[in-house]
Design a protein around this motif. Structure first.
Motif, PDB file in Angstrom:
ATOM      1  N   ASP A  46      66.908  73.673  56.987  1.00 18.18           N
ATOM      2  CA  ASP A  46      67.041  74.031  55.685  1.00 18.18           C
ATOM      3  C   ASP A  46      68.392  73.765  55.136  1.00 18.18           C
ATOM      4  OD1 ASP A  46      64.581  75.260  56.338  1.00 18.18           O
ATOM      5  OD2 ASP A  46      65.179  77.236  55.938  1.00 18.18           O
ATOM      6  N   ALA A  47      68.521  73.374  53.652  1.00 15.26           N
ATOM      7  CA  ALA A  47      69.734  72.830  53.428  1.00 15.26           C
ATOM      8  C   ALA A  47      69.661  73.200  51.816  1.00 15.26           C
ATOM      9  CB  ALA A  47      69.963  71.442  53.491  1.00 15.26           C
ATOM     10  N   TRP A  48      70.918  73.861  51.492  1.00 15.34           N
ATOM     11  CA  TRP A  48      71.481  74.333  50.172  1.00 15.34           C
ATOM     12  C   TRP A  48      71.408  72.910  49.118  1.00 15.34           C
ATOM     13  CZ3 TRP A  48      69.996  78.930  49.212  1.00 15.34           C
ATOM     14  CH2 TRP A  48      70.532  79.914  49.959  1.00 15.34           C
ATOM     15  N   ILE A  49      70.745  72.908  47.903  1.00 21.00           N
ATOM     16  CA  ILE A  49      71.068  72.034  46.961  1.00 21.00           C
ATOM     17  C   ILE A  49      71.709  72.980  46.092  1.00 21.00           C
ATOM     18  CG2 ILE A  49      69.227  70.470  47.598  1.00 21.00           C
ATOM     19  CD1 ILE A  49      67.537  71.652  45.348  1.00 21.00           C
ATOM     20  N   GLY A  50      72.292  72.319  44.937  1.00 24.55           N
ATOM     21  CA  GLY A  50      73.395  72.934  43.776  1.00 24.55           C
ATOM     22  C   GLY A  50      72.450  73.689  42.692  1.00 24.55           C
ATOM     23  N   LEU A  51      71.133  73.913  42.995  1.00 26.03           N
ATOM     24  CA  LEU A  51      70.288  74.572  41.824  1.00 26.03           C
ATOM     25  C   LEU A  51      70.127  76.104  42.163  1.00 26.03           C
ATOM     26  CD1 LEU A  51      68.506  73.549  39.341  1.00 26.03           C
ATOM     27  CD2 LEU A  51      66.569  73.857  41.082  1.00 26.03           C
ATOM     28  N   HIS A  52      70.224  76.745  40.873  1.00 19.12           N
ATOM     29  CA  HIS A  52      70.271  78.284  41.001  1.00 19.12           C
ATOM     30  C   HIS A  52      70.003  78.826  39.572  1.00 19.12           C
ATOM     31  CE1 HIS A  52      74.065  79.079  38.769  1.00 19.12           C
ATOM     32  NE2 HIS A  52      74.433  78.005  39.034  1.00 19.12           N
ATOM     33  N   ASP A  53      69.420  79.934  39.379  1.00 19.24           N
ATOM     34  CA  ASP A  53      69.548  80.884  38.316  1.00 19.24           C
ATOM     35  C   ASP A  53      70.021  82.193  38.636  1.00 19.24           C
ATOM     36  OD1 ASP A  53      67.552  82.153  39.938  1.00 19.24           O
ATOM     37  OD2 ASP A  53      65.893  82.355  38.518  1.00 19.24           O
TER      38      ASP A  53
END
Ligand SMILES: [Ca+2]
Length: 182
Positions: free
Chosen positions: A117-124
């Protein structure tokens, strides 16, 4: 360089540059030099651009167009990962096309026998449902998994289906950074 060339090949395939190019077999030996030249010139040009452009990203980073990408196999909370990317002069990766999405997944895969699993820069995290990239780009492409995005606020590429899933921002994951070429 081996990886760079592999990556270049991937880019060519993804962008269709190699589609329809010459398949060398005994009955194609008579193909004219002009035909070969016409078919491979765009590929060679792309290779030249790729090699020259590689010098613009630091060692260990992979270049696609005018951005550099790197996978970091360190488990961090979303904000910690973003801060590490900022220290590199970038942000958590933003993804704007199927090609970029594939490149990011290839970077994760290349570093791990098992996809993680790896974070990408998308968020709300600012406003529920208002997805934004940490680098300020607007969302113009998405690859959410089934039922996503759920209520959680930070997005990662999940190993199970290699699509985007919402997770608690305090979960710790590996991550992918990107930055503009210098
Ligand atoms: Ca949310």
């Amino acid at each position: 360089m081996a990886f760079d060339l592999h990556f270049f090949f991937l880019v060519c395939v993804m962008s269709g540059l190699l589609s329809g190019s010459v398949a060398i077999s005994p009955d194609t030996k008579s193909v004219s030099l002009l035909y070969l030249h016409a078919n491979f010139l765009p590929v060679l040009w792309r290779l030249k651009v790729s090699i020259v452009a590689d010098h613009q990203c630091p060692d260990g980073w992979t270049q696609l167009d005018d951005r550099c990408f790197i996978f970091k196999n360190e488990e961090k909370k979303f904000i910690e990962a973003e801060n590490i990317c900022k220290n590199f002069g970038g942000n958590l990766v933003s993804i704007h096309s199927e090609l970029e999405n594939e490149v990011v997944k290839q970077l994760i895969k290349a570093a791990n026998a098992n996809f993680v699993d790896a974070w990408i820069g998308l968020h709300d995290a600012v406003q529920e449902g208002d997805m934004m990239w940490t680098d300020g780009f607007s969302k113009d492409y998405e690859d959410f998994g089934n039922g996503e995005p759920s209520g959680a606020d930070c997005m990662k590429i999940k190993s199970s289906d290699k699509q985007w899933h919402a997770n608690s921002c305090t979960e710790e994951n590996a991550f992918v950074c990107c930055k503009k070429v210098d």
